[in-house]
Design an enzyme around this catalytic site. Structure first.
Site, PDB file in Angstrom:
ATOM      1  N   ARG A  71      45.807  23.116  48.528  1.00  0.00           N
ATOM      2  CA  ARG A  71      45.535  23.097  47.094  1.00  0.00           C
ATOM      3  C   ARG A  71      46.514  22.082  46.295  1.00  0.00           C
ATOM      4  O   ARG A  71      47.626  22.114  46.676  1.00  0.00           O
ATOM      5  CB  ARG A  71      45.918  24.602  46.588  1.00  0.00           C
ATOM      6  CG  ARG A  71      44.809  25.702  47.056  1.00  0.00           C
ATOM      7  CD  ARG A  71      45.287  27.022  46.570  1.00  0.00           C
ATOM      8  NE  ARG A  71      44.504  27.172  45.315  1.00  0.00           N
ATOM      9  CZ  ARG A  71      45.293  27.699  44.152  1.00  0.00           C
ATOM     10  NH1 ARG A  71      46.595  28.030  44.354  1.00  0.00           N
ATOM     11  NH2 ARG A  71      44.623  28.144  43.045  1.00  0.00           N
ATOM     12  N   GLU A 118      54.280  27.448  41.589  1.00  0.00           N
ATOM     13  CA  GLU A 118      54.748  28.786  41.375  1.00  0.00           C
ATOM     14  C   GLU A 118      55.601  29.281  42.322  1.00  0.00           C
ATOM     15  O   GLU A 118      55.412  30.633  42.544  1.00  0.00           O
ATOM     16  CB  GLU A 118      53.395  29.367  41.104  1.00  0.00           C
ATOM     17  CG  GLU A 118      52.765  28.755  39.870  1.00  0.00           C
ATOM     18  CD  GLU A 118      51.237  29.594  39.410  1.00  0.00           C
ATOM     19  OE1 GLU A 118      50.791  30.301  40.055  1.00  0.00           O
ATOM     20  OE2 GLU A 118      51.227  29.524  38.229  1.00  0.00           O
ATOM     21  N   GLU A 121      37.403  24.161  43.311  1.00  0.00           N
ATOM     22  CA  GLU A 121      37.966  25.452  42.927  1.00  0.00           C
ATOM     23  C   GLU A 121      37.680  25.845  41.582  1.00  0.00           C
ATOM     24  O   GLU A 121      38.131  25.261  40.714  1.00  0.00           O
ATOM     25  CB  GLU A 121      39.311  25.429  43.168  1.00  0.00           C
ATOM     26  CG  GLU A 121      39.866  26.935  43.085  1.00  0.00           C
ATOM     27  CD  GLU A 121      41.404  27.249  43.238  1.00  0.00           C
ATOM     28  OE1 GLU A 121      41.961  26.673  44.400  1.00  0.00           O
ATOM     29  OE2 GLU A 121      42.119  27.811  42.743  1.00  0.00           O
ATOM     30  N   HIS A 131      45.454  27.660  26.691  1.00  0.00           N
ATOM     31  CA  HIS A 131      46.453  28.334  27.039  1.00  0.00           C
ATOM     32  C   HIS A 131      47.151  28.924  25.851  1.00  0.00           C
ATOM     33  O   HIS A 131      48.438  28.784  25.995  1.00  0.00           O
ATOM     34  CB  HIS A 131      47.120  27.296  27.906  1.00  0.00           C
ATOM     35  CG  HIS A 131      47.980  28.047  29.103  1.00  0.00           C
ATOM     36  ND1 HIS A 131      48.681  29.324  28.989  1.00  0.00           N
ATOM     37  CD2 HIS A 131      47.925  27.648  30.358  1.00  0.00           C
ATOM     38  CE1 HIS A 131      49.029  29.519  30.297  1.00  0.00           C
ATOM     39  NE2 HIS A 131      48.440  28.651  31.196  1.00  0.00           N
ATOM     40  N   GLU A 179      40.193  35.465  34.345  1.00  0.00           N
ATOM     41  CA  GLU A 179      41.516  35.752  33.791  1.00  0.00           C
ATOM     42  C   GLU A 179      41.818  35.102  32.559  1.00  0.00           C
ATOM     43  O   GLU A 179      42.305  35.672  31.853  1.00  0.00           O
ATOM     44  CB  GLU A 179      42.368  34.684  35.002  1.00  0.00           C
ATOM     45  CG  GLU A 179      43.774  34.788  34.553  1.00  0.00           C
ATOM     46  CD  GLU A 179      44.593  33.880  35.255  1.00  0.00           C
ATOM     47  OE1 GLU A 179      44.054  33.344  36.374  1.00  0.00           O
ATOM     48  OE2 GLU A 179      45.960  33.744  35.351  1.00  0.00           O
ATOM     49  N   ASP A 230      44.699  24.846  33.942  1.00  0.00           N
ATOM     50  CA  ASP A 230      44.582  26.323  34.876  1.00  0.00           C
ATOM     51  C   ASP A 230      43.308  27.016  34.325  1.00  0.00           C
ATOM     52  O   ASP A 230      43.540  28.102  33.605  1.00  0.00           O
ATOM     53  CB  ASP A 230      45.967  27.048  34.757  1.00  0.00           C
ATOM     54  CG  ASP A 230      45.867  28.006  35.709  1.00  0.00           C
ATOM     55  OD1 ASP A 230      44.973  28.289  36.542  1.00  0.00           O
ATOM     56  OD2 ASP A 230      46.691  29.058  35.689  1.00  0.00           O
ATOM     57  N   ARG A 272      44.736  38.820  39.544  1.00  0.00           N
ATOM     58  CA  ARG A 272      43.795  38.568  38.580  1.00  0.00           C
ATOM     59  C   ARG A 272      42.270  39.254  38.901  1.00  0.00           C
ATOM     60  O   ARG A 272      41.114  38.550  38.644  1.00  0.00           O
ATOM     61  CB  ARG A 272      43.337  37.052  38.390  1.00  0.00           C
ATOM     62  CG  ARG A 272      44.731  36.296  38.290  1.00  0.00           C
ATOM     63  CD  ARG A 272      45.682  36.781  37.248  1.00  0.00           C
ATOM     64  NE  ARG A 272      47.068  35.925  37.102  1.00  0.00           N
ATOM     65  CZ  ARG A 272      47.931  36.221  36.162  1.00  0.00           C
ATOM     66  NH1 ARG A 272      47.585  37.472  35.293  1.00  0.00           N
ATOM     67  NH2 ARG A 272      48.856  35.611  36.023  1.00  0.00           N
TER      68      ARG A 272
HETATM   69  C1  BDP Z   1      46.915  31.212  37.862  1.00  0.00           C
HETATM   70  C2  BDP Z   1      47.258  32.490  37.877  1.00  0.00           C
HETATM   71  C3  BDP Z   1      47.952  32.735  39.210  1.00  0.00           C
HETATM   72  C4  BDP Z   1      47.690  32.085  40.711  1.00  0.00           C
HETATM   73  C5  BDP Z   1      47.597  30.769  40.175  1.00  0.00           C
HETATM   74  C6  BDP Z   1      47.022  30.038  41.280  1.00  0.00           C
HETATM   75  O1  BDP Z   1      47.662  33.027  36.685  1.00  0.00           O
HETATM   76  O2  BDP Z   1      47.896  34.193  39.028  1.00  0.00           O
HETATM   77  O3  BDP Z   1      48.448  32.592  41.451  1.00  0.00           O
HETATM   78  O4  BDP Z   1      46.763  30.332  39.062  1.00  0.00           O
HETATM   79  O5  BDP Z   1      45.945  29.330  41.310  1.00  0.00           O
HETATM   80  O6  BDP Z   1      45.696  30.934  37.081  1.00  0.00           O
HETATM   81  O7  BDP Z   1      47.731  29.816  42.317  1.00  0.00           O
END
Ligand code: BDP
Length: 712
Positions: A335, A302, A397, A531, A403, A375, A179
């Site tokens: 996190r 993720e 954060e 989103h 992004e 997000d 990003r």
């Molecule tokens: C999202 C992004 C991704 C990040 C993720 C994160 O799309 O690339 O890895 O957050 O914060 O916004 O871990």
């Protein structure tokens, strides 16, 4: 001959301002229009002490005074009888305690500073308890000079409200940036540790000037390689450059590192061998970097590994790492950005996973929470975790890199967006329990507190790609030092330092900056949409997106448009995510008529014919918001068009071109979204508006392959 001279003169008069590339950031020490009034404050200036921090302070002051006044200055290390400016600590100078009150000195702690000339015979003193406090004070004094503030009767007592003031770099070891829209990573790992680019020092100067005191060097989607010896040597080299500027380095720790680089069979946090491995790793890191800050961890999110892979909790994982770092005073930032478990609503997941763990984290752990529940959308209500974990220090954060907010081309000043979150009331301890007070530790009496910004810095000559994106880096630093600063104050300072003090430029451009957030929200995601960007790279609109495996990766999951209305019902009759907020907020957000319209579709599925506060129906209001925003964007382009004479042509033209891209993309957003939502509302776009120039199909078939910053 006369004609030639006339031509030359007219050339000089139309382009009197040198081209600039933006590399200097806000540390731009160009000669002031009239530096004469400064002279009396700067006679035989002295900065006392002999540490590397003081050497850096002296060098900065020399550069600033010489640049701003056009005279060369030598900074003394002890004052002489003529000295009218002196900086130091009670330990580095006997004069300092005579120029400031002991009460003030006691109030500023380790990093704060005092700037005063009220106590003794016109001398200006910058006093602190530590050398780093002196450096911060000098940077602040330089800011006063650059922005032409009055220097008489100064009495500034300043101390940071938040302890950890960090940039999180999402930088990979191959120099790609997750990003990132400003080129490659500034960390040239291949050249490190032998080549120390001047940029590293300039980066540290810029950070110190706004109070940032830590940098997480690597991506949260971590690579365990950074914890191997060769990379730790490189980290040590960077730490050495940053140290004189008060900046500690941190790394992201990949939870499976004991397996990937340690040869163990497990990374189970309750396994003795794993615990030992991390203890040894911490010892090794501290032997190279004695002031190493600690780890930032993304776990079980993720696809990242984490303690849940071993049926352990986030607290088990975080506490294990904290135990390894604690003997060296390092900390863990764990996190809360998680949504790996299926839930009825992604909005609710971080809260569901983390609140049961409140009180179970070691005192060396902070839980790092994104500002909103989803997000980094253009506008989100605050994450309900703030205010729901009274026994755990939560750090903020924010995302500086854009992004979801126009990436490299849109002018967005993020301070108003940050302020909106910081000022929000969680009601956790009654009215006035703002997020600012939650994260600065004052509400729940935590010794640790933190605010991080996901960095927008890259190898582009101007650091951040868009010249105005620098303002977001600046804002993060200033707000983490003092979260009571207004967006207007921050914009004003930044503009004056970065471009010019001329009000003919500062006044209109400040207006543009302060409105930019509302503007962007309204042409992208008005009334609480979220989103609806393209899959993957998140560039451009894709509200129709419905092709990805998990429902909560698809735009249609978020807007829920159908023939009856639009928006996500998060009230009792829907997912009831609202129940995660305090009763006061539930009552407000849960009521269709009381819910702030900015957040409407976050909480309600609103009938198309619903009457909004303006008197328009929901559909008409949606059209109105998109069109009003694109009209305002046209006005911004026009306003900028008038400002060419006040600043250098290079930055002026770059911004001008980018604003035109922004306008084009705002219209794209408006047309694509309205044509798509119209397939549900079945109502015309009111005839007073210019109609879209392409059918919906055109927007649906647009494809973008090489968009920067796409995660791998
Ligand atoms: C999202 C992004 C991704 C990040 C993720 C994160 O799309 O690339 O890895 O957050 O914060 O916004 O871990």
């Amino acid at each position: 001959m006369k004609a030639i001279i006339t031509i030359l003169l007219s050339f000089v008069s139309i382009s009197p301002i040198q081209a600039e590339n933006g590399y200097e950031l806000w540390l731009r020490y160009h000669r002031l229009a009239d530096p004469r009034p400064l002279a009396q404050f700067l006679t035989a200036p002295a900065v006392c002490g002999n540490s590397p921090v003081i050497a850096a302070a002296r060098e900065e002051l020399t550069k600033a005074l010489s640049g701003l006044t056009g005279h060369s200055y030598t900074i003394l290390s002890t004052p002489n009888p003529r000295t009218s400016f002196i900086a130091g600590t009670p330990a580095s100078s006997r004069v300092i305690p005579t120029l400031v009150s002991s009460h003030d000195l006691a109030a500023i702690g380790e990093e704060g500073f005092i700037i005063t000339n009220t106590i003794s015979n016109g001398r200006t003193a910058i006093a602190a308890n530590t050398d780093i406090g002196v450096l911060y004070g000098i940077f602040h004094f330089i800011r006063l000079l650059q922005t032409q503030q009055p220097l008489q009767r100064l009495h500034i007592v300043s101390t940071p409200k938040i302890k950890l003031r960090l940039l999180d770099h999402w930088d990979n070891l191959d120099r790609t940036v997750e990003r990132g829209y400003a080129g490659a990573s500034i960390w040239n790992w291949h050249h490190l540790p032998d080549v120390l680019d001047q940029r590293y020092t300039d980066y540290a100067r810029a950070n110190a000037s706004i109070g940032i005191n830590g940098a997480v060097l690597t991506n949260v989607n971590a690579d365990a390689q950074v914890l191997t010896r060769p990379y730790l040597e490189k980290v040590k080299a960077l730490a050495g450059v940053f140290r004189p500027y008060g900046i500690k380095v941190y790394l992201t720790a990949r939870f499976s590192a004991p397996v990937e680089i340690g040869g163990l069979r497990t990374a189970d946090p309750l396994n003795d061998t794993v615990q030992l491995w991390w203890k040894e790793k911490a010892r090794e890191i501290y032997s190279l970097v004695p002031d190493f800050g600690g780890f930032l961890v993304k776990a079980n999110s993720e696809g990242q590994p984490g303690p849940q892979d071993y049926s352990r909790t986030h607290a088990d994982g975080a506490n294990m790492l904290a135990a390894a770092l604690a003997p060296f005073r390092g900390i863990v930032m764990w996190r809360a950005f998680v949504y790996s478990q299926q839930s009825s609503d992604r909005f609710k997941q971080a809260y569901e996973e983390f609140t049961p763990l409140d009180g179970r984290f070691s005192p060396h752990v902070l839980v790092q929470v994104k500002n909103g529940p989803i997000d980094f959308q253009p506008r989100e209500p605050f994450s309900p975790l703030f205010g729901a974990m009274p026994h755990t220090p939560l750090m903020m954060e924010f995302q500086l890199t854009q992004e979801y907010t126009g990436q490299g081309t849109h002018l967005l000043f993020e301070a108003p967006m940050f302020r909106e979150v910081l000022d929000a009331d969680t009601y956790s301890k009654g009215s006035g329990s703002t997020i600012a007070r939650t994260i600065d530790g004052s509400l729940d009496q935590f010794p640790l507190s933190g605010m991080a910004g996901v960095s927008n810095i890259g190898s582009d000559i101007n650091w951040c790609g868009h010249p105005f994106a620098q303002a977001n880096w600046y804002a993060l630093g200033r707000l983490s030092w003092d979260h009571s600063l207004s967006s207007a104050q921050i914009a004003d300072e930044w503009l004056r330092q970065t471009f010019t003090n001329d009000p003919a430029f500062v006044v209109p451009v400040k207006k543009i900056m302060l409105r930019s957030h509302d503007l962007l929200v309204n042409y992208m995601t008005p009334l609480g949409l979220a989103h609806i960007m393209y899959n993957g790279h998140h560039y451009g609109p894709m509200p129709w997106g419905n092709s990805l495996g998990r429902p909560d990766w698809n735009p249609v999951y978020y807007h829920r448009a159908d023939s009856t209305g639009i928006g996500f019902n998060r009230t009792e009759t829907g997912s009831n995510a609202l129940s995660q907020y305090a009763p006061e907020l539930q009552a407000q957000f849960g009521n269709l008529d009381r819910c702030p319209e900015e957040y409407l579709f976050w909480f309600h599925h609103v009938p198309w014919q619903h009457r909004m506060r303006s008197g328009r129906t929901c559909w008409e209001e949606l059209c109105y918001r998109y069109y009003a925003a694109t009209d305002s964007m046209k006005a911004v382009v026009q306003a900028w068009g008038e400002l060419g004479k006040y600043i250098d042509t290079e930055r002026y033209h770059l911004v001008q071109q980018l604003l035109n891209v922004q306008l084009k993309e705002a219209i794209w957003w408006r047309n694509a979204c309205l044509l798509y939502f119209q397939t549900f509302s079945r109502k015309p776009i009111p005839g007073v508006y210019e109609q879209p120039d392409h059918p919906l199909e055109y927007y649906r078939q647009l494809r973008f392959v090489f968009v920067p910053g796409q995660s791998k």
